[in-house]
Design an enzyme around this catalytic site. Structure first.
Site, mmCIF file in Angstrom:
data_model
loop_
_atom_site.group_PDB
_atom_site.id
_atom_site.type_symbol
_atom_site.label_atom_id
_atom_site.label_comp_id
_atom_site.label_asym_id
_atom_site.label_seq_id
_atom_site.Cartn_x
_atom_site.Cartn_y
_atom_site.Cartn_z
ATOM 1 N N CYS A 103 -56.973 1.485 -15.274
ATOM 2 C CA CYS A 103 -57.408 0.926 -16.623
ATOM 3 C C CYS A 103 -58.909 0.538 -16.368
ATOM 4 O O CYS A 103 -59.348 1.321 -15.496
ATOM 5 C CB CYS A 103 -56.842 -0.448 -17.204
ATOM 6 N N ARG A 118 -54.283 -4.557 -17.314
ATOM 7 C CA ARG A 118 -53.096 -3.562 -17.930
ATOM 8 C C ARG A 118 -52.631 -2.736 -16.542
ATOM 9 O O ARG A 118 -51.393 -2.567 -16.554
ATOM 10 C CB ARG A 118 -53.648 -2.538 -18.954
ATOM 11 N N ASN A 142 -58.710 -2.951 -13.767
ATOM 12 C CA ASN A 142 -57.780 -3.262 -12.745
ATOM 13 C C ASN A 142 -57.479 -4.633 -12.544
ATOM 14 O O ASN A 142 -56.928 -4.951 -11.319
ATOM 15 C CB ASN A 142 -58.119 -2.521 -11.497
HETATM 16 P P1 4NP Z 1 -58.155 -4.247 -17.809
HETATM 17 O O1 4NP Z 1 -59.139 -5.338 -18.619
HETATM 18 O O2 4NP Z 1 -59.041 -3.021 -17.932
HETATM 19 O O3 4NP Z 1 -56.899 -4.214 -18.538
HETATM 20 O O4 4NP Z 1 -58.113 -4.819 -16.475
HETATM 21 C C1 4NP Z 1 -60.134 -5.848 -18.423
HETATM 22 C C2 4NP Z 1 -60.659 -6.775 -17.289
HETATM 23 C C3 4NP Z 1 -61.742 -7.247 -17.090
HETATM 24 C C4 4NP Z 1 -62.895 -6.584 -17.732
HETATM 25 C C5 4NP Z 1 -62.597 -5.609 -18.794
HETATM 26 C C6 4NP Z 1 -61.386 -5.275 -19.018
HETATM 27 N N1 4NP Z 1 -64.087 -7.163 -17.538
HETATM 28 O O5 4NP Z 1 -65.000 -6.736 -18.367
HETATM 29 O O6 4NP Z 1 -64.517 -7.881 -16.751
#
Ligand code: 4NP
Length: 144
Positions: free
Chosen positions: A7, A13, A10
């Site tokens: 994702c 999701r 990380n």
């Molecule tokens: P993930 O979600 O891609 O599902 O892990 C996110 C977690 C953090 C961030 C973006 C997406 N962020 O911008 O810090």
């Protein structure tokens, strides 16, 4: 079979996909983020809490960044949305043919084209519901 879930960060999701799928499969699993912002961190607190309420423990997982070498290390790479898939493909070494799929490909009955990011939607249970359905579909496909 070695499966890598990918994702953006990380921490929501893809670690959840790894943490759910490893409970139902003998495949070797890992996860990574296309961005490096959270390298070394455990999954996001609210994500871990939601998972814990349904019996999953994600506390051993740590974020790392997706690299071009992952194409040679895994048999199947699974992104969570179209943006992940594009970011993954940008790093594909020439000649490499490792399949890259969207996780929702394994849950056509849901009509979903991506796993919505609960970091933004705050719907951690909805994400886990979809991840469980996609995981069962993936397991059915690779255990054929
Ligand atoms: P993930 O979600 O891609 O599902 O892990 C996110 C977690 C953090 C961030 C973006 C997406 N962020 O911008 O810090």
């Amino acid at each position: 079979m070695k499966v890598l879930f990918v994702c953006l960060g990380n921490i929501c999701r893809s670690p959840s996909a790894e943490g759910v799928f490893r409970e139902m499969s003998t495949a070797i699993t890992d996860s990574a983020g296309t961005a490096g912002w959270h390298v070394g961190k455990p999954p996001y607190g609210p994500m871990q809490e939601a998972a814990k309420r349904r019996g999953y423990d994600f506390s051993d997982l740590r974020a790392r960044q997706f690299t071009a070498q992952d194409f040679d290390r895994f048999d199947l790479i699974i992104g969570m949305d179209a943006s992940n898939l594009a970011d993954i493909e940008r790093l594909r070494p020439s000649g490499n043919e490792t399949p890259v799929r969207c996780f929702t490909d394994y849950a056509p009955e849901t009509g979903m084209q991506e796993v919505p990011d609960p970091y933004y939607t705050r719907d951690f249970d909805g994400a886990l519901d979809l991840i469980e359905i996609c995981s069962r579909g993936l397991q059915a496909e690779i255990s054929d």
